[in-house]
Design a protein around this motif. Structure first.
Motif, PDB file in Angstrom:
ATOM      1  N   LYS A   1      43.511  28.818  28.780  1.00 46.84           N
ATOM      2  CA  LYS A   1      42.471  29.747  28.355  1.00 46.84           C
ATOM      3  C   LYS A   1      41.717  29.111  27.191  1.00 46.84           C
ATOM      4  CE  LYS A   1      41.801  34.362  26.396  1.00 46.84           C
ATOM      5  NZ  LYS A   1      42.474  35.613  25.957  1.00 46.84           N
ATOM      6  N   MET A   2      40.398  28.971  27.333  1.00 45.30           N
ATOM      7  CA  MET A   2      39.604  28.309  26.300  1.00 45.30           C
ATOM      8  C   MET A   2      38.124  28.618  26.530  1.00 45.30           C
ATOM      9  SD  MET A   2      40.049  24.386  27.728  1.00 45.30           S
ATOM     10  CE  MET A   2      39.748  24.026  29.466  1.00 45.30           C
ATOM     11  N   ARG A   3      37.294  28.173  25.622  1.00 42.27           N
ATOM     12  CA  ARG A   3      35.845  28.315  25.756  1.00 42.27           C
ATOM     13  C   ARG A   3      35.290  27.035  26.390  1.00 42.27           C
ATOM     14  NH1 ARG A   3      34.063  32.570  22.578  1.00 42.27           N
ATOM     15  NH2 ARG A   3      31.926  31.816  22.403  1.00 42.27           N
TER      16      ARG A   3
ATOM     17  N   TYR B   1      44.684  24.842  33.967  1.00 40.57           N
ATOM     18  CA  TYR B   1      43.736  24.856  32.856  1.00 40.57           C
ATOM     19  C   TYR B   1      44.082  25.979  31.891  1.00 40.57           C
ATOM     20  CZ  TYR B   1      41.164  21.855  36.042  1.00 40.57           C
ATOM     21  OH  TYR B   1      40.817  20.833  36.893  1.00 40.57           O
TER      22      TYR B   1
ATOM     23  N   CYS C   1      39.145  31.530  31.139  1.00 39.06           N
ATOM     24  CA  CYS C   1      38.234  30.798  30.262  1.00 39.06           C
ATOM     25  C   CYS C   1      36.929  31.580  30.108  1.00 39.06           C
ATOM     26  CB  CYS C   1      37.919  29.416  30.833  1.00 39.06           C
ATOM     27  SG  CYS C   1      39.318  28.285  30.879  1.00 39.06           S
TER      28      CYS C   1
ATOM     29  N   GLY D   1      38.482  24.493  23.423  1.00 43.05           N
ATOM     30  CA  GLY D   1      37.422  24.499  24.422  1.00 43.05           C
ATOM     31  C   GLY D   1      36.981  23.115  24.850  1.00 43.05           C
TER      32      GLY D   1
ATOM     33  N   LEU E   1      37.439  28.216  36.463  1.00 44.18           N
ATOM     34  CA  LEU E   1      37.791  28.320  35.046  1.00 44.18           C
ATOM     35  C   LEU E   1      37.951  29.777  34.612  1.00 44.18           C
ATOM     36  CD1 LEU E   1      35.423  25.530  33.729  1.00 44.18           C
ATOM     37  CD2 LEU E   1      37.923  25.446  33.726  1.00 44.18           C
TER      38      LEU E   1
END
Length: 298
Positions: free
Chosen positions: A239-241, A237, A268, A219, A263
């Motif tokens: 996939k993340m927090r 970008y 995300c 993240g 995002l």
């Protein structure tokens, strides 16, 4: 929509000035007033090092500055002492390291007590970038939240705002690509809980590196940050927090909703955290909430 290019230009300049606490207007000995960034102050010799926007560097005796500038230097020294006192108050360890190779890049590592007492492979790690590129001084601003959450901090030197200069950004990307494996080898951490972030241009950089360097990024801690406008919306970008932490009076907040939408298209998960203030580092309590959300599974 016709005004958007103007806003984009203004926002591109904003992190250079307001996101950098060492950037200010100085009055020189000849009466000239110029915007410059203080990169060093030798308290024993009483010599100030200033860097201008064109990267010109000058060294000035503090007596050559105005009374107001000299008072600001005193405040800068006292603020640094207060920041360093946090380490004594909150415990943990702060060490300095150097990544080598084609480039030589310094970075500082803060290990909070919770991290020091945890197995190496379970420690979350946050790599920080700063508008002024002065990583060792800036790391102290995040110690309290790191201590509360067990977040290991890695604070990088050199990576300051460039005004989105393509050549300089390409060199910095090459530099970080070289130093990242050295950080991973030197700093105990959980590779599945590796975060990046920073304030203003620092979070701008973290977003870009998450797309440009393939890693299992967990993240981004984005404090008064943005993706950099429409031209960066095509970056891949991961996939993340993403914790968006914004001052309620920060003009950069105009990018919060479009950036969040972009995002979310990348799958995300985004959480927004607000605080009283403008384009600045938030209080430790707000940082802590953002860190805890990044580390949670909700």
């Amino acid at each position: 929509m016709k005004l958007r290019p103007l806003f984009l230009c203004l926002l591109a300049c904003l992190p250079l000035a307001r996101g950098n606490p060492n950037q200010r207007e100085w009055k020189l000995a000849n009466g000239e007033t110029r915007q410059a960034e203080m990169t060093d102050y030798d308290e024993d010799r009483k010599v100030v090092t200033l860097r201008f926007k064109d990267d010109t560097v000058i060294h000035l005796d503090q007596d050559a500055l105005s009374a107001l500038d000299r008072a600001w230097l005193l405040e800068w020294i006292e603020a640094g002492e207060e920041l360093e006192a946090k380490l004594t108050q909150f415990g943990g360890s702060l060490t300095r390291h150097t990544a080598t190779g084609k480039f030589t890049t310094g970075y500082s590592v803060y290990q909070p007590p919770l991290a020091e007492n945890a197995p190496d492979s379970t420690r979350p790690m946050l790599i920080l970038f700063h508008p002024n590129g002065i990583g060792h001084r800036e790391i102290y601003r995040y110690v309290e939240a790191a201590k509360a959450t067990g977040m290991t901090l890695v604070s990088c030197e050199i990576f300051r705002n460039t005004g989105d200069n393509p050549e300089r950004e390409a060199e910095l990307l090459e530099r970080f690509t070289e130093m990242l494996p050295q950080i991973e080898a030197a700093v105990p951490h959980d590779p599945k809980r590796m975060f990046m972030g920073g304030c203003s241009g620092g979070s701008w950089r973290a977003f870009h590196y998450s797309a440009q360097i393939s890693r299992p990024w967990a993240g981004i801690y984005s404090n008064c940050g943005w993706l950099g406008g429409d031209k960066y919306y095509d970056l891949p970008y991961p996939k993340m927090r993403v914790a968006m932490v914004n001052g309620i009076n920060d003009p950069a907040g105009m990018w919060l909703e479009p950036d969040t939408a972009r995002l979310q298209k990348a799958d995300c998960k985004v959480s927004v955290h607000a605080f009283e203030g403008g384009h600045q580092v938030p209080p430790p309590s707000v940082q802590e909430k953002a860190f805890r959300w990044l580390l949670s599974d909700e």
